[in-house]
Structures are given as C-alpha cells and as structure tokens.
Design an enzyme around this catalytic site. Sequence first.
Site, short mmCIF file in Angstrom:
data_model
loop_
_atom_site.label_atom_id
_atom_site.label_comp_id
_atom_site.label_asym_id
_atom_site.label_seq_id
_atom_site.Cartn_x
_atom_site.Cartn_y
_atom_site.Cartn_z
N CYS A 255 -3.15 0.79 9.88
CA CYS A 255 -4.29 -0.43 9.17
C CYS A 255 -5.51 -0.41 9.92
CB CYS A 255 -3.32 -1.80 9.16
SG CYS A 255 -2.43 -1.62 8.04
N HIS B 167 1.01 -1.26 -0.02
CA HIS B 167 0.09 -0.04 0.21
C HIS B 167 0.82 1.35 0.18
CE1 HIS B 167 -3.26 -2.65 2.47
NE2 HIS B 167 -3.87 -1.89 0.53
C1 CIR Z 1 -3.88 -7.76 3.42
O1 CIR Z 1 -3.21 -8.61 2.78
O2 CIR Z 1 -4.86 -7.31 3.34
C2 CIR Z 1 -3.29 -7.94 4.74
N1 CIR Z 1 -3.04 -8.84 5.07
C3 CIR Z 1 -2.68 -7.05 5.50
C4 CIR Z 1 -3.66 -5.17 5.11
C5 CIR Z 1 -2.29 -4.05 5.84
N2 CIR Z 1 -3.27 -2.90 5.63
C6 CIR Z 1 -3.11 -1.51 5.83
O3 CIR Z 1 -1.72 -1.70 5.04
N3 CIR Z 1 -3.69 -1.17 5.89
#
Ligand code: CIR
Length: 269
Positions: free
Chosen positions: A263, A170
Amino acid sequence: ESTGMSMKRSMPRAAIVRQVPDTFADALAMEEPSAPVNVSLARQQHAAYVRVLKELVPEVIVLPADKAYPDCPFVEDTAVVIGSRALITRPGAKSRQGEELMVKEALQRLGIETLDTEAPARIDGGDVLFESGILFVGQSTRTNEEGLKALTSAFPDVQVVPVPVPKSLHLKTVLSSIATGVLAVEESVEGRNMFACIQKAAPFLKSVPISPAGAANTVLLGCTVIYPSGYGRNFDSTYKQYADRTIPVNISEFHKVDGGLTCLSILVP
Ligand code: CIR
C-alpha cells in the site's frame, strides 16, 4: 514457465510514496486497533521503508501528506500503472476520494499517460495484482464490477481476471508476488479459494503458503523481496528460495489501520 525457476524481473524506474499526516490515527480500520496508532512511530517506520526503496529504486518521489486525508500514505490504492499508462482510481472509500489528484500529477510529471475512473466505478489499487502479464482484480467492498470494467478498457491488451475477496480488505492483503510466477498466499480458507480462482486463469502460477494473516503482503523489487517483520517470524529462508535478497521492514503502525507494505508505494515501470 514450467522449469520451476523464477525469471528475473526488472527494477521499477521510480516509486511514489506519500508522507504520514498528523491525522493518521483517524485512518480507516475494519476493527478498532488493540493499541492506538502511534503517529510518530508510523513516521519513523515510513522513513525506514523509504530508505529501503531509495537504496533500490533509481527515483523515489516523496509526496507531502494532506491532513484532510488520514489514509493518504496508502498511495497504492490511487493508481494502477502498467507500462507507460496509469488508470487513476476512484477509491472505494468515500473519505479517500480526492487522494488520487496529487498522485495523478506526480505520474504525469514522470511522463505517464493518465486515464480517470468515472463513477459509479470504484477501485482500490490494493485489489490489483499484475503478474505474468495478467491483471488480477479483487472484487471486494472497495472494488466493484464497474471498476473491473474500467481496468479492462484502460488496458485493452491485457487479460483481466476477477477474483472474489469475501473477507479481507483487498486482494493483496491475502497474496502478492515474490518472484515472477510465484505468489505468497495467506494460509487460510480465503487465501486457498482466491488462489484456486487465480490458478484457473493461470495454471502455471505457483503459491507459497504464508501465515499468519497479513504476512503475505510483500513488495518485489527486481529480485529483492521486502516483507513485513513484526509477525513474530522470520521469512528469509522461505523467500530466499525465490529471491536473491530479502529485507524485513517493520510497519506495525500501518497494520493497525489495515495497511500492508504494498500500500505504501506506487511502482512505476
Ligand atoms: C483503508 O482502509 O483504506 C486504509 N486504512 C488501508 C488501505 C490499505 N491499502 C492497501 O492495502 N493497498
């Protein structure tokens, strides 16, 4: 903006978090973690982070986990809130689509107007950084051009700037705000290129180079920077140049599945 001083930013009125499900070890990961995810440690780390939020933010809403969604603690990805309006996202990973429903209801209970994202648009909130009145939107494997357009129409008064994210998960994996007008930026080719793209649209923004990879994902609450510890380094002196207070939080179990600090919450202004 050119004084070199960081401006005060106001504290969000609420934060939304979501608990860690029993299935958390099945969360998506770009690379197999070197050590398996310890779910009970993840829960302890999450609880510690929630305690920090509760100390600072007037209202912290803790949503229950759903074991059908191993990635559900990463609430940030499910909504983009600006002012009193939220765009509920359509998460980029298929296995995560549906996580947004409970978040949408929580936002509505807070009196936030919600809009939905329609297919084929895909957006992960981790790709969205709202800084100095500009919405920077990562173009990654999770957030597509239609997603960018959905954000543009949801927030018509806001300037939206696309930023290519060639390698990382991201946008905010690589950079985040540590004060108004100041970004922590991962020291890497990708980080430098992304910040150059950001600076084209916003030449007044400053960057503070941070290594190693992953460490530049911080949460700014008012004048407090919460940053991930566990990178074998202490960033207090770096961030104290811009923030009144710094709080390290260990989220090692979330890093294993590509999660950063941002997140784990949605901040409601
Ligand atoms: C994913 O791959 O979607 C989750 N394991 C990690 C999401 C992390 N989210 C973020 O950085 N906003």
